[in-house]
Design an enzyme around this catalytic site. Structure first.
Site, mmCIF file in Angstrom:
data_model
loop_
_atom_site.group_PDB
_atom_site.id
_atom_site.type_symbol
_atom_site.label_atom_id
_atom_site.label_comp_id
_atom_site.label_asym_id
_atom_site.label_seq_id
_atom_site.Cartn_x
_atom_site.Cartn_y
_atom_site.Cartn_z
ATOM 1 N N SER A 144 10.304 -5.768 1.342
ATOM 2 C CA SER A 144 10.113 -4.996 0.114
ATOM 3 C C SER A 144 10.741 -3.615 0.313
ATOM 4 O O SER A 144 10.915 -3.171 1.458
ATOM 5 C CB SER A 144 8.610 -4.816 -0.156
ATOM 6 O OG SER A 144 8.377 -3.825 -1.135
ATOM 7 N N TYR A 157 -0.098 -1.913 2.359
ATOM 8 C CA TYR A 157 0.956 -2.835 1.902
ATOM 9 C C TYR A 157 2.289 -2.442 2.534
ATOM 10 O O TYR A 157 3.033 -3.282 3.056
ATOM 11 C CB TYR A 157 1.056 -2.821 0.368
ATOM 12 C CG TYR A 157 2.152 -3.729 -0.142
ATOM 13 C CD1 TYR A 157 2.051 -5.119 -0.003
ATOM 14 C CD2 TYR A 157 3.299 -3.211 -0.744
ATOM 15 C CE1 TYR A 157 3.067 -5.960 -0.451
ATOM 16 C CE2 TYR A 157 4.313 -4.035 -1.189
ATOM 17 C CZ TYR A 157 4.191 -5.417 -1.050
ATOM 18 O OH TYR A 157 5.205 -6.249 -1.484
HETATM 19 P P1 NDP Z 1 3.336 -13.783 -6.846
HETATM 20 O O1 NDP Z 1 1.933 -13.294 -6.820
HETATM 21 O O2 NDP Z 1 3.879 -14.289 -8.131
HETATM 22 O O3 NDP Z 1 3.543 -14.920 -5.734
HETATM 23 C C1 NDP Z 1 2.934 -14.834 -4.478
HETATM 24 C C2 NDP Z 1 2.957 -16.216 -3.825
HETATM 25 O O4 NDP Z 1 2.403 -16.101 -2.509
HETATM 26 C C3 NDP Z 1 2.136 -17.234 -4.572
HETATM 27 O O5 NDP Z 1 2.835 -18.457 -4.602
HETATM 28 C C4 NDP Z 1 0.868 -17.374 -3.743
HETATM 29 O O6 NDP Z 1 0.398 -18.701 -3.827
HETATM 30 C C5 NDP Z 1 1.435 -17.129 -2.337
HETATM 31 N N1 NDP Z 1 0.423 -16.722 -1.383
HETATM 32 C C6 NDP Z 1 -0.323 -15.590 -1.367
HETATM 33 N N2 NDP Z 1 -1.177 -15.603 -0.340
HETATM 34 C C7 NDP Z 1 -0.954 -16.780 0.325
HETATM 35 C C8 NDP Z 1 -1.528 -17.377 1.479
HETATM 36 N N3 NDP Z 1 -2.506 -16.774 2.161
HETATM 37 N N4 NDP Z 1 -1.059 -18.591 1.881
HETATM 38 C C9 NDP Z 1 -0.081 -19.211 1.198
HETATM 39 N N5 NDP Z 1 0.499 -18.687 0.099
HETATM 40 C C10 NDP Z 1 0.059 -17.493 -0.328
HETATM 41 O O7 NDP Z 1 4.227 -12.566 -6.296
HETATM 42 P P2 NDP Z 1 5.782 -12.447 -5.940
HETATM 43 O O8 NDP Z 1 6.521 -13.679 -6.240
HETATM 44 O O9 NDP Z 1 6.244 -11.177 -6.529
HETATM 45 O O10 NDP Z 1 5.660 -12.223 -4.366
HETATM 46 C C11 NDP Z 1 6.414 -12.936 -3.413
HETATM 47 C C12 NDP Z 1 6.757 -12.005 -2.265
HETATM 48 O O11 NDP Z 1 7.607 -10.976 -2.742
HETATM 49 C C13 NDP Z 1 5.568 -11.309 -1.601
HETATM 50 O O12 NDP Z 1 5.747 -11.317 -0.205
HETATM 51 C C14 NDP Z 1 5.652 -9.880 -2.143
HETATM 52 O O13 NDP Z 1 5.080 -8.950 -1.257
HETATM 53 C C15 NDP Z 1 7.162 -9.728 -2.246
HETATM 54 N N6 NDP Z 1 7.627 -8.670 -3.132
HETATM 55 C C16 NDP Z 1 7.273 -8.652 -4.446
HETATM 56 C C17 NDP Z 1 7.746 -7.655 -5.281
HETATM 57 C C18 NDP Z 1 7.341 -7.546 -6.715
HETATM 58 O O14 NDP Z 1 7.512 -6.458 -7.304
HETATM 59 N N7 NDP Z 1 6.852 -8.597 -7.336
HETATM 60 C C19 NDP Z 1 8.666 -6.613 -4.765
HETATM 61 C C20 NDP Z 1 8.961 -6.744 -3.364
HETATM 62 C C21 NDP Z 1 8.479 -7.749 -2.598
HETATM 63 P P3 NDP Z 1 -1.138 -19.182 -3.804
HETATM 64 O O15 NDP Z 1 -1.953 -18.121 -4.484
HETATM 65 O O16 NDP Z 1 -1.100 -20.492 -4.526
HETATM 66 O O17 NDP Z 1 -1.466 -19.350 -2.361
HETATM 67 C C1 8X3 Z 2 6.525 -4.543 -4.216
HETATM 68 C C2 8X3 Z 2 7.246 -3.304 -4.635
HETATM 69 O O1 8X3 Z 2 7.010 -0.800 -5.026
HETATM 70 O O2 8X3 Z 2 5.122 -2.218 -5.660
HETATM 71 O O3 8X3 Z 2 6.823 -4.857 -2.895
HETATM 72 O O4 8X3 Z 2 5.575 -1.755 -3.350
HETATM 73 S S1 8X3 Z 2 6.176 -1.968 -4.650
#
Ligand code: NDP
Ligand code: 8X3
Length: 255
Positions: A144, A157
């Site tokens: 991120s 985070y």
């Molecule tokens: P979502 O919440 O849409 O997706 C998160 C996914 O992670 C879900 O499929 C959830 O599935 C899974 N997950 C969470 N905890 C667990 C666990 N303990 N075991 C297995 N699966 C898990 O968010 P995003 O798609 O945005 O997030 C994906 C990644 O991108 C993350 O690592 C996030 O930190 C990163 N990210 C996101 C950003 C944003 O602005 N959205 C920016 C930068 C990075 P389930 O609940 O079914 O287990």
């Molecule tokens: C998610 C982006 O800016 O909310 O990783 O931390 S921020």
């Protein structure tokens, strides 16, 4: 005459039940990869299996990445499926809250650390020996912008995503000369379920993306498929991707 079994290359995606993980699963299905899809919500996994198994073979891996025991057990039970895995996408992750550290919820900290750092480590530890045996593999970690820069209320985070960066860099050293690629993708604001999970509130989540144009999960999926489809001598080590309306973790243009 028996039907010829063609071993297709496959990709293992953690957190494939929504957002970036789901978009990435769809993108790899379109490229003809077999899929191994992880997540905790089994119903969603079955719905996604129904959708994508019309295109490619889909294996479900319904476990919690933060449970060391469940991770080890799943890999032990599914060893025969791992030979064809060429790509691991460590995407499962979450943020909880934006409270200042002095009033932060320690259970939220545990959940972020257990999922974003330990979960990524457990799954990588189980997958890497197969890559080394095949003398080939690509690990894509979803870091991120919070893995490079910090903001108020984001200490834990941000610490987890700084760890993802440190782990990615160390992995490249530990596997140097073994034909393993490691890519750290570092997105800014992407509209997924991320903010709903972080704030446990749909309206607060909606406000995060109000009057600005965030990235979509599809944008990140396309970046991932681009990175993995470079020639094998090319490793995209790290990529920072912001929406045009975002200049830093704290500067967002809203019309
Ligand atoms: P979502 O919440 O849409 O997706 C998160 C996914 O992670 C879900 O499929 C959830 O599935 C899974 N997950 C969470 N905890 C667990 C666990 N303990 N075991 C297995 N699966 C898990 O968010 P995003 O798609 O945005 O997030 C994906 C990644 O991108 C993350 O690592 C996030 O930190 C990163 N990210 C996101 C950003 C944003 O602005 N959205 C920016 C930068 C990075 P389930 O609940 O079914 O287990
Ligand atoms: C998610 C982006 O800016 O909310 O990783 O931390 S921020």
């Amino acid at each position: 005459m028996g039907k010829e079994i063609v071993q297709t290359k496959s990709v293992f995606i953690t957190g494939a039940t929504s957002g970036i993980g789901l978009a990435t699963a769809r993108a790899f299905a379109a490229m003809g990869y077999s899929l191994i899809l992880n997540g905790r919500r089994r119903e969603r996994l079955h719905t996604i299996e129904k959708e994508l198994s019309a295109q490619v073979s889909v294996t479900l891996a319904p476990f919690d990445v933060s449970s060391k025991q469940d991770v080890v057990e799943w890999f032990k039970q599914n060893e025969d499926r791992l030979h064809s895995v060429e790509i691991l996408i460590n995407n499962a992750g979450l943020a909880r809250g934006t409270d200042p550290l002095q009033v932060g919820d320690m259970s939220d900290w545990d959940e972020m650390i257990d999922t974003n750092i330990k979960g990524l480590l457990y799954v990588t530890r189980q997958t890497l020996p197969h890559f080394l045996k095949n003398q080939k593999g690509h690990i894509v970690n979803i870091g991120s912008v919070a893995g490079r820069w910090i903001y108020p209320g984001g200490a834990v985070y941000s610490a987890t995503k700084h760890s993802v960066r440190a782990i990615s860099e160390t992995l490249r050293l530990d596997t140097l000369g073994k034909n393993i690629r490691v890519t750290n993708i570092e997105p800014g604001m992407v509209e997924t379920e991320f903010s709903e999970v972080r704030f446990r509130d749909k309206n607060k989540a909606k406000a995060v993306y109000q009057n600005m144009t965030p990235l979509t999960a599809q944008d990140i999926a396309e970046t991932i498929t681009w990175a993995v489809s470079r020639p094998s001598h090319v490793n995209i080590q790290e990529l920072v991707i912001y929406p045009t309306d975002q200049a830093s973790v704290r500067d967002v243009f809203r019309s």
